[in-house]
Write a protein that holds these residues in place. Structure first.
Motif, PDB file in Angstrom:
ATOM      1  N   HIS A 188     -10.444   2.383   0.036  1.00 16.11           N
ATOM      2  CA  HIS A 188     -10.137   2.829   1.396  1.00 16.11           C
ATOM      3  C   HIS A 188     -10.861   4.141   1.673  1.00 16.11           C
ATOM      4  O   HIS A 188     -10.974   5.010   0.801  1.00 16.11           O
ATOM      5  CB  HIS A 188      -8.637   3.023   1.580  1.00 16.11           C
ATOM      6  N   ARG A 189     -11.343   4.259   2.889  1.00 17.59           N
ATOM      7  CA  ARG A 189     -11.992   5.494   3.290  1.00 17.59           C
ATOM      8  C   ARG A 189     -10.961   6.618   3.328  1.00 17.59           C
ATOM      9  O   ARG A 189      -9.860   6.455   3.879  1.00 17.59           O
ATOM     10  CB  ARG A 189     -12.657   5.319   4.654  1.00 17.59           C
ATOM     11  N   LEU A 190     -11.305   7.757   2.740  1.00 17.19           N
ATOM     12  CA  LEU A 190     -10.357   8.856   2.645  1.00 17.19           C
ATOM     13  C   LEU A 190      -9.895   9.319   4.012  1.00 17.19           C
ATOM     14  O   LEU A 190      -8.717   9.639   4.212  1.00 17.19           O
ATOM     15  CB  LEU A 190     -10.992  10.020   1.868  1.00 17.19           C
ATOM     16  N   ALA A 191     -10.797   9.345   4.990  1.00 20.72           N
ATOM     17  CA  ALA A 191     -10.430   9.813   6.329  1.00 20.72           C
ATOM     18  C   ALA A 191      -9.466   8.873   7.029  1.00 20.72           C
ATOM     19  O   ALA A 191      -8.770   9.265   7.970  1.00 20.72           O
ATOM     20  CB  ALA A 191     -11.691   9.988   7.177  1.00 20.72           C
ATOM     21  N   GLU A 192      -9.399   7.614   6.585  1.00 17.90           N
ATOM     22  CA  GLU A 192      -8.536   6.628   7.241  1.00 17.90           C
ATOM     23  C   GLU A 192      -7.164   6.513   6.600  1.00 17.90           C
ATOM     24  O   GLU A 192      -6.303   5.791   7.113  1.00 17.90           O
ATOM     25  CB  GLU A 192      -9.222   5.255   7.222  1.00 17.90           C
ATOM     26  N   ILE A 193      -6.947   7.178   5.456  1.00 14.84           N
ATOM     27  CA  ILE A 193      -5.659   7.103   4.782  1.00 14.84           C
ATOM     28  C   ILE A 193      -4.640   7.916   5.556  1.00 14.84           C
ATOM     29  O   ILE A 193      -4.898   9.058   5.954  1.00 14.84           O
ATOM     30  CB  ILE A 193      -5.776   7.614   3.334  1.00 14.84           C
TER      31      ILE A 193
END
Length: 462
Positions: A64-69
């Motif tokens: 998962h993209r860190l910015a989307e967590i």
């Protein structure tokens, strides 16, 4: 497929190295007497079984993209209301965090955790797993502590898989495991408390805590050396390691953090063990200085920093003529080698002879001073006992002593002086280099005395 065979191995409790026979010293980490006997299952292999090669790029794992967590900063901690515990934890209990609490038998680990459950049970559901006591015994302790019991769920169980299933089913907001040495995994043949059982039990409980984002407290026993019993990898797995310290003959208890991924490890919490459980000590300096003898030689007050908290401690020294060929050196609550170093500095740089005297050093209250800023107070207490000249009752000494006899500056001096002024001290001996950076007007009730060398500080004795 044939049944799994059992075999005996020896596992190092420090690094996890295994050996088919016992050895006094671990060949991997070099620790002595850490190889413990364990029984593990050795699965039988079929001659026709072949390993299936993994195909390139085949996996069920998704990144998962860190910015989307999703961030949960606004609800990332549970504030317990026990300020001393919240201070050591770094502001509260982190969601999904696993805390390992250890201490000597009878120090109050189970009492603290049961009080924690009662403190947050008004707003959060708690699951308490006991492996050492029956449910009725825990109920008796809860009644004695006069706790709120409505949202506390209790289960007496040792099977880790059953416990994990109960956590996933009930979805509590806090889980307490008391203790990890009594837990066991059914698919591991060794008995409870062995290295393999403790390591696997911790790993499975950790996986459930992270997946469900439920905070978990795990009680860990200690061995006769004071270290946490079990493999060292257990301390690496958890997020926080707390040590609950204190002499069982004294009512005071100290909570320290040896590891904390979400806060400082320098904070300290103090409690008083009473008939109604643990009570917080909001003013430890006042408590540690109660009953201090006045006008007696060999006493001096130091100030140590435990994280952001300044704590005043009384240091007592006694220098007496020896009856042995070589004099004795004994200290409690202070580093033994550091005391010998300061005695050598006093003999070489200040001309005080301790060579034919027994020297005893004691820190009142059962706490341990690790701060080098207490060096000056230790020196003044020893010289005061040697000359039989008392230190002023309202005098504080802060400074590190170098091998040349010089007094070196210490960090957080302003906070130490404000604490001393609040308690009622009137004089403070501090490093002369730090005096130039302070404004005496900020401490109207405190007279600041600068000392460049140890001889300058000794001149303040009556």
């Amino acid at each position: 497929m044939k049944d799994a065979k059992l075999k005996t191995v020896y596992v190092c409790s420090n690094c996890g190295e295994t050996s088919p026979r016992w050895m006094g010293r671990c060949p991997s980490c070099g620790s002595w007497n850490t190889m413990n006997e364990d029984v593990v299952a050795e699965p039988a292999r079929s001659s026709s079984a072949r390993a299936v090669p993994r195909q390139e790029g085949s996996t069920r794992l998704t990144a998962h993209r860190l910015a989307e967590i999703r961030s949960t900063e606004e609800k990332s901690r549970i504030v317990t209301g026990i300020s001393e515990l919240d201070r050591v934890l770094g502001g509260g209990i982190v969601l999904g965090g696993v805390v390992l609490l250890s201490g000597e038998p009878g120090v109050g680990k189970s009492t603290m955790l049961l009080q924690l459950c009662g403190a947050i049970s008004d707003q959060h559901t708690v699951l308490y797993i006991t492996g050492e006591e029956s449910e009725r015994q825990v109920k008796l302790r809860a009644n004695r502590l006069n706790l709120s019991q409505q949202n506390i769920y209790l289960a007496a169980e040792n099977d880790v898989d059953e416990i994990c299933g109960l956590i996933e089913k009930e979805k509590p907001e806090l889980v307490v495991i008391d203790s990890i040495q009594t837990m066991r995994c059914a698919d591991i043949s060794s008995s409870s408390g062995t290295v393999s059982q403790v390591k696997e039990s911790t790993a499975r409980l950790l996986a459930v805590a992270k997946k469900q984002e439920v905070p978990m407290f795990i009680v860990g026993h200690v061995n006769k050396d004071g270290a946490i019993a079990g493999p060292k990898v257990m301390e690496h797995l958890v997020d926080t390691v707390l040590y609950f310290e204190g002499d069982r003959m004294l009512p005071y208890r100290i909570l320290r953090a040896a590891k904390n991924r979400y806060g400082s490890t320098n904070e300290l919490g103090m409690f008083d063990m009473t008939g109604r459980g643990l009570t917080e000590i909001a003013n430890p300096s006042q408590m540690l200085l109660e009953g201090r003898p006045l006008g007696v030689s060999g006493n001096c007050v130091a100030c140590t920093m435990e994280g952001t908290r300044p704590i005043l401690s009384e240091i007592q020294a006694l220098a007496a003529k020896t009856n042995f060929p070589s004099p004795r050196r004994t200290c409690s609550g202070y580093d033994y080698n550091r005391m010998n170093l300061l005695i050598a500095v006093l003999e070489k740089r200040a001309g005080f002879a301790f060579g034919s005297l027994d020297v005893y050093l004691n820190v009142i209250g059962g706490i341990t001073l690790r701060d080098t800023s207490c060096d000056l107070a230790v020196c003044l207490s020893m010289v005061s006992s040697l000359l039989d000249r008392p230190v002023h009752d309202k005098l504080l000494a802060v400074g590190e002593v170098g091998l040349g006899g010089e007094i070196r500056s210490v960090p957080s001096l302003e906070q130490r002086l404000r604490e001393a002024e609040r308690i009622g001290f009137e004089q403070a001996v501090i490093p002369k280099h730090s005096l130039a950076r302070l404004n005496p007007a900020d401490y109207p009730g405190l007279r600041l005395i600068g000392a460049a060398y140890i001889s300058d500080a000794i001149s303040v004795l009556k």
